[in-house]
Design an enzyme around this catalytic site. Sequence first.
Site: not given
Length: 357
Positions: A201, A229, A309, A311, A326
């Site tokens: 993502h 993801d 942030g 991720s 994720s």
Amino acid sequence: MLLRLVSVSALVLSTIVVPGAAASAEVVEAMSRDFGITKGEALARISQEKTALRIDPSAQAAAGNAYGGSWFADGKLNVAVTDPAKADAVRATGATPVLRAKSLASLNSTKDGIDRMSKSGKVPAGIASWRVDVPTGTVVVEAEPTADVSALPKDVVVKRDGVRQPRTFAAGTVGGDPFYTGNVRCSIGFSVHGGYVTAGHCNVGAWNVYGWDRSWQGEFVGSSFPTNDYGWVRTGGGWWNVPVVLGWGQVSDALVRGSWEAPPGTSVCRSGSTSHWHCGVVQGRNETVNYQQGAVYEMVGTSVCAEPGDSGGSFITGDQAQGVTSGGYGDCTGGGRTWFQPVNEILRVYGLTLLTA
């Protein structure tokens, strides 16, 4: 500038002796802090988990069709079996057999039914996630307090306390670490030969990726979100890749030596560009996370906190890569749950090789 590594050589914890480079003194310190245990207990846990990861494949093979799942608890690897006749074979591997009524295949069948509901748009609003909970031998559905669960299979266990709709942990552009694409800041997961893996993502369609210093770092070669993801970035522009997870000055930078998969109950730590280094436990594997953008399957749920942030950042147990961050709910002030995409799936899908020390 090239990839920045955080040096913590000035940190000295002379009272801790870490045997066999199982973990740095600072990692032991972080686990002691986040688990509420002594440093000696943290060292013992690290050693026990290393043994559990090593014997788990043999224990699964010994259980055969009677296998009901593995989990770490009370300092040992526990293995559920539906056939008492398999108990001795499992015990011979060093694991502790636990008799259960349902096999992992049977539990996965129930979970797969909810997955099919999700893919056809029939999962009710307010359902955060669902998973096979191996330690209890049940399928657990996490739902917000007002969610209607009447359409779900009757034999699932519904948990509502503190549950909120999960979100991804990407963030708008802010100064700092570690990479940017479009108007999103995310975190590097693990180095592979030729680049690194991260959350899918984080690719917002811009494809070009810029490092923490805003110099061109490379480009997304592939990504998938939702359903999965994951994504991977091929690096360029003078950047190189190293088998390291940043400790942010809180712990020593961790070397990556492999990607053995940790069973539920095992400790796991996460590194991200917003909240940096935090630890918790693996709560379930093969979970489905129900984001607003759509469901993501075959995830791993944890008790580790995370914030926007983070991720794409690294989940690691000892020196074994586990996956990339994720999303979830909560934050690192009040706590919450976070899910990661298993790194071995990413490597397999894109034909990548993990960079190891």
